[in-house]
Design a protein around this motif. Structure first.
Motif, PDB file in Angstrom:
ATOM      1  N   SER A 259      25.062 -63.082-121.907  1.00  0.00           N
ATOM      2  CA  SER A 259      25.243 -61.778-122.552  1.00  0.00           C
ATOM      3  C   SER A 259      23.911 -61.148-122.917  1.00  0.00           C
ATOM      4  O   SER A 259      23.719 -59.931-122.746  1.00  0.00           O
ATOM      5  CB  SER A 259      26.114 -61.936-123.813  1.00  0.00           C
ATOM      6  N   VAL A 260      22.981 -61.950-123.404  1.00  0.00           N
ATOM      7  CA  VAL A 260      21.650 -61.434-123.752  1.00  0.00           C
ATOM      8  C   VAL A 260      20.939 -60.919-122.505  1.00  0.00           C
ATOM      9  O   VAL A 260      20.313 -59.851-122.516  1.00  0.00           O
ATOM     10  CB  VAL A 260      20.820 -62.522-124.453  1.00  0.00           C
ATOM     11  N   GLY A 261      21.037 -61.662-121.416  1.00  0.00           N
ATOM     12  CA  GLY A 261      20.437 -61.208-120.167  1.00  0.00           C
ATOM     13  C   GLY A 261      21.050 -59.914-119.678  1.00  0.00           C
ATOM     14  O   GLY A 261      20.344 -59.021-119.191  1.00  0.00           O
ATOM     15  N   ALA A 262      22.379 -59.781-119.821  1.00  0.00           N
ATOM     16  CA  ALA A 262      23.039 -58.546-119.402  1.00  0.00           C
ATOM     17  C   ALA A 262      22.571 -57.360-120.238  1.00  0.00           C
ATOM     18  O   ALA A 262      22.394 -56.248-119.719  1.00  0.00           O
ATOM     19  CB  ALA A 262      24.550 -58.705-119.512  1.00  0.00           C
ATOM     20  N   LEU A 263      22.348 -57.577-121.535  1.00  0.00           N
ATOM     21  CA  LEU A 263      21.805 -56.511-122.383  1.00  0.00           C
ATOM     22  C   LEU A 263      20.433 -56.088-121.873  1.00  0.00           C
ATOM     23  O   LEU A 263      20.132 -54.887-121.774  1.00  0.00           O
ATOM     24  CB  LEU A 263      21.701 -56.992-123.830  1.00  0.00           C
ATOM     25  N   ALA A 264      19.600 -57.077-121.557  1.00  0.00           N
ATOM     26  CA  ALA A 264      18.268 -56.762-121.038  1.00  0.00           C
ATOM     27  C   ALA A 264      18.367 -56.035-119.699  1.00  0.00           C
ATOM     28  O   ALA A 264      17.631 -55.078-119.441  1.00  0.00           O
ATOM     29  CB  ALA A 264      17.452 -58.050-120.892  1.00  0.00           C
ATOM     30  N   GLY A 265      19.284 -56.476-118.844  1.00  0.00           N
ATOM     31  CA  GLY A 265      19.453 -55.828-117.556  1.00  0.00           C
ATOM     32  C   GLY A 265      19.886 -54.381-117.683  1.00  0.00           C
ATOM     33  O   GLY A 265      19.413 -53.508-116.947  1.00  0.00           O
ATOM     34  N   ALA A 266      20.782 -54.104-118.644  1.00  0.00           N
ATOM     35  CA  ALA A 266      21.221 -52.722-118.862  1.00  0.00           C
ATOM     36  C   ALA A 266      20.066 -51.850-119.323  1.00  0.00           C
ATOM     37  O   ALA A 266      19.940 -50.688-118.902  1.00  0.00           O
ATOM     38  CB  ALA A 266      22.356 -52.698-119.888  1.00  0.00           C
ATOM     39  N   LEU A 267      19.211 -52.387-120.193  1.00  0.00           N
ATOM     40  CA  LEU A 267      18.049 -51.619-120.661  1.00  0.00           C
ATOM     41  C   LEU A 267      17.072 -51.355-119.520  1.00  0.00           C
ATOM     42  O   LEU A 267      16.506 -50.259-119.409  1.00  0.00           O
ATOM     43  CB  LEU A 267      17.345 -52.378-121.788  1.00  0.00           C
ATOM     44  N   ILE A 268      16.889 -52.348-118.659  1.00  0.00           N
ATOM     45  CA  ILE A 268      15.960 -52.184-117.536  1.00  0.00           C
ATOM     46  C   ILE A 268      16.447 -51.123-116.572  1.00  0.00           C
ATOM     47  O   ILE A 268      15.731 -50.202-116.186  1.00  0.00           O
ATOM     48  CB  ILE A 268      15.757 -53.536-116.812  1.00  0.00           C
ATOM     49  N   ILE A 269      17.703 -51.231-116.171  1.00  0.00           N
ATOM     50  CA  ILE A 269      18.214 -50.352-115.122  1.00  0.00           C
ATOM     51  C   ILE A 269      18.493 -48.946-115.642  1.00  0.00           C
ATOM     52  O   ILE A 269      18.657 -48.005-114.847  1.00  0.00           O
ATOM     53  CB  ILE A 269      19.489 -50.953-114.487  1.00  0.00           C
ATOM     54  N   ALA A 270      18.539 -48.753-116.961  1.00  0.00           N
ATOM     55  CA  ALA A 270      18.712 -47.407-117.508  1.00  0.00           C
ATOM     56  C   ALA A 270      17.537 -46.511-117.121  1.00  0.00           C
ATOM     57  O   ALA A 270      17.693 -45.297-116.982  1.00  0.00           O
ATOM     58  CB  ALA A 270      18.858 -47.466-119.028  1.00  0.00           C
ATOM     59  N   ARG A 271      16.352 -47.105-116.931  1.00  0.00           N
ATOM     60  CA  ARG A 271      15.162 -46.313-116.614  1.00  0.00           C
ATOM     61  C   ARG A 271      14.567 -46.617-115.234  1.00  0.00           C
ATOM     62  O   ARG A 271      13.874 -45.778-114.666  1.00  0.00           O
ATOM     63  CB  ARG A 271      14.082 -46.568-117.675  1.00  0.00           C
ATOM     64  N   TRP A 272      14.846 -47.795-114.705  1.00  0.00           N
ATOM     65  CA  TRP A 272      14.226 -48.189-113.441  1.00  0.00           C
ATOM     66  C   TRP A 272      14.958 -47.540-112.273  1.00  0.00           C
ATOM     67  O   TRP A 272      16.188 -47.617-112.177  1.00  0.00           O
ATOM     68  CB  TRP A 272      14.255 -49.707-113.307  1.00  0.00           C
ATOM     69  N   ARG A 273      14.226 -46.921-111.396  1.00  0.00           N
ATOM     70  CA  ARG A 273      14.782 -46.320-110.187  1.00  0.00           C
ATOM     71  C   ARG A 273      14.076 -46.918-108.973  1.00  0.00           C
ATOM     72  O   ARG A 273      13.105 -46.369-108.456  1.00  0.00           O
ATOM     73  CB  ARG A 273      14.604 -44.790-110.186  1.00  0.00           C
ATOM     74  N   PRO A 274      14.511 -48.085-108.511  1.00  0.00           N
ATOM     75  CA  PRO A 274      13.856 -48.708-107.363  1.00  0.00           C
ATOM     76  C   PRO A 274      13.988 -47.840-106.116  1.00  0.00           C
ATOM     77  O   PRO A 274      15.002 -47.164-105.909  1.00  0.00           O
ATOM     78  CB  PRO A 274      14.601 -50.034-107.191  1.00  0.00           C
ATOM     79  N   ARG A 275      12.960 -47.852-105.290  1.00  0.00           N
ATOM     80  CA  ARG A 275      12.968 -47.029-104.081  1.00  0.00           C
ATOM     81  C   ARG A 275      14.098 -47.442-103.155  1.00  0.00           C
ATOM     82  O   ARG A 275      14.797 -46.597-102.580  1.00  0.00           O
ATOM     83  CB  ARG A 275      11.619 -47.154-103.372  1.00  0.00           C
ATOM     84  N   ASN A 276      14.295 -48.727-102.991  1.00  0.00           N
ATOM     85  CA  ASN A 276      15.396 -49.256-102.183  1.00  0.00           C
ATOM     86  C   ASN A 276      16.452 -49.808-103.146  1.00  0.00           C
ATOM     87  O   ASN A 276      16.563 -51.018-103.349  1.00  0.00           O
ATOM     88  CB  ASN A 276      14.905 -50.341-101.231  1.00  0.00           C
ATOM     89  N   GLN A 277      17.222 -48.905-103.719  1.00  0.00           N
ATOM     90  CA  GLN A 277      18.097 -49.295-104.824  1.00  0.00           C
ATOM     91  C   GLN A 277      19.184 -50.273-104.391  1.00  0.00           C
ATOM     92  O   GLN A 277      19.585 -51.142-105.172  1.00  0.00           O
ATOM     93  CB  GLN A 277      18.729 -48.060-105.453  1.00  0.00           C
TER      94      GLN A 277
END
Length: 401
Positions: A259-277
């Motif tokens: 669950s903690v990792g999923a929280l971190a993942g949600a925060l990361i992907i809220a702003r990260w826009r990978p070129r090859n998404q």
């Protein structure tokens, strides 16, 4: 279509916050039912076999209602479908809380139907309310709220169990379904179209899904990963925690780390826009393989905890772009039906994995099963990523989320 202003933060818009609150309430209420009924077993007000029957009835109602809800959400107002799904869950919850076992079973079918019908409607309503440039942030905000709830809610529920009965706690979830029914904003007015039979309209949604090879590939990878990866967490982790380490700490630490990792993942992907998404998303999904892999060897418990943090991060690096891509790429008048196919397959195959893993462990041993699960979790997303349109989760190259 009415959307949010392009340059305004989605987190500051009242309409999105209403949608966010309702979607979060729906997910928390759906997640809470098995946990609350588990407390009833501990209190001996419900037998273990009765719990199994009630939960199976809820799943059956959910799976039947998901495709029907998808068709209805594309046919009528998405807001109206959410309302009636919330009302259905609201009125059936007291029967689950206070009825005898036959009444509980029938009510659980209806409750599951309400839970299932609102899922594709919420996905389509998000596309109506939120501007395309902000949907990834919006989807990340929704999943973040859900992960916080699943992390905090067990402790809160356990504390409440010391004060009130389990039936009263279950009845309290009616407040969540009231939020689902009344709080969501109105979406765009849908263009009138010719309506066919339910199964024909669902098949139209299936044909729309086939126009997107990345979706079919990703759905296959997601379903397989859910069937074997989630099963490894649900069944193997308690066994490893008990038999190898002799303590429940590893079980509790592993699930909390997820669950903690999923929280971190949600925060990361809220702003990260990978070129090859798409490749990034499937890479995140492949991290699920570290869950069974970490339990395969006699490692320090810290390694298992770290692996589950990575799994949690990875699943949100997949989920948020996946939902955003569907909202962007699928024809708006077929979005709910395609979303229902996503929920139907990914949720529907998970019980199959749970049914097969115990006989597999008895027949081949835990280590062999974990090795196969790890390999499948790594290979399925890798195979999906080889589909050309999977690189950007789009048949067009490339588009911003």
């Amino acid at each position: 279509m009415t959307t949010l202003p392009a340059k305004r933060s989605v987190l500051r818009d009242t309409r999105f916050l209403r949608l966010w609150l309702a979607a979060t309430a729906s997910t928390v209420a759906t997640w809470a039912l098995p946990f609350i009924l588990g407390l009833a077993v501990l209190e001996r007000t419900l037998t273990a076999s009765g719990l199994g029957v009630v939960l199976a009835a809820r799943i059956a109602g959910f799976l039947v209602a998901v495709p029907i809800g998808g068709v209805l959400a594309d046919r009528y107002s998405r807001r109206a479908i959410v309302f009636w799904a919330g009302v259905l869950s609201l009125v059936s919850t007291p029967l689950v809380a206070f009825g005898g076992l036959p009444v509980m079973v029938i009510a659980s079918v209806l409750l599951g139907a309400g839970q299932g019908a609102c899922r594709p409607a919420f996905q389509a309503l998000t596309a109506e309310v939120v501007d395309g440039s902000q949907r990834q942030q919006a989807n990340a905000a929704m999943t973040f709220a859900v992960r916080v709830s699943t992390l905090v809610a067990p402790g809160v529920t356990a504390l409440l169990a010391n004060v009130v009965s389990t039936s009263a706690i279950l009845l309290g979830t009616c407040a969540l379904w009231l939020i689902v029914a009344l709080v969501p904003p109105r979406g765009a007015s849908q263009t009138p179209r010719e309506r066919g039979k339910l199964h024909q309209e669902f098949l139209d949604g299936l044909r729309e899904a086939r126009r997107h090879p990345w979706f079919l590939a990703g759905l296959g990878a997601l379903a397989l990963t859910a069937a074997v990866g989630q099963t490894a967490i649900a069944v193997a982790l308690p066994l490893v925690s008990r038999d190898r380490y002799g303590t429940e700490f590893v079980l509790a630490a592993g699930t909390t780390a997820y669950s903690v990792g999923a929280l971190a993942g949600a925060l990361i992907i809220a702003r990260w826009r990978p070129r090859n998404q798409g490749w990034a998303a499937f890479g995140g999904l492949a991290l699920f393989g570290f869950a069974p892999l970490s339990m395969l060897f006699p490692v320090h418990p810290v390694v298992i905890v770290a692996a589950f943090v990575a799994v949690g991060i990875g699943i949100e690096l997949f989920n948020v772009p996946w939902f955003t891509a569907m909202q962007r790429e699928v024809e708006p008048d077929k979005l709910a039906r395609v979303s229902s196919l996503d929920f139907l397959i990914s949720y529907g195959l998970a019980p199959v994995g749970l049914a097969l893993i115990v006989p597999a462990i008895d027949g081949y041993g835990l280590s062999a099963v974990l090795a196969v699960c790890a390999a499948m979790c790594f290979l399925a997303p890798a195979a999906a990523a080889l589909v050309p349109s999977s690189r950007h989760l789009s048949v067009k190259t490339p588009r911003s989320a």
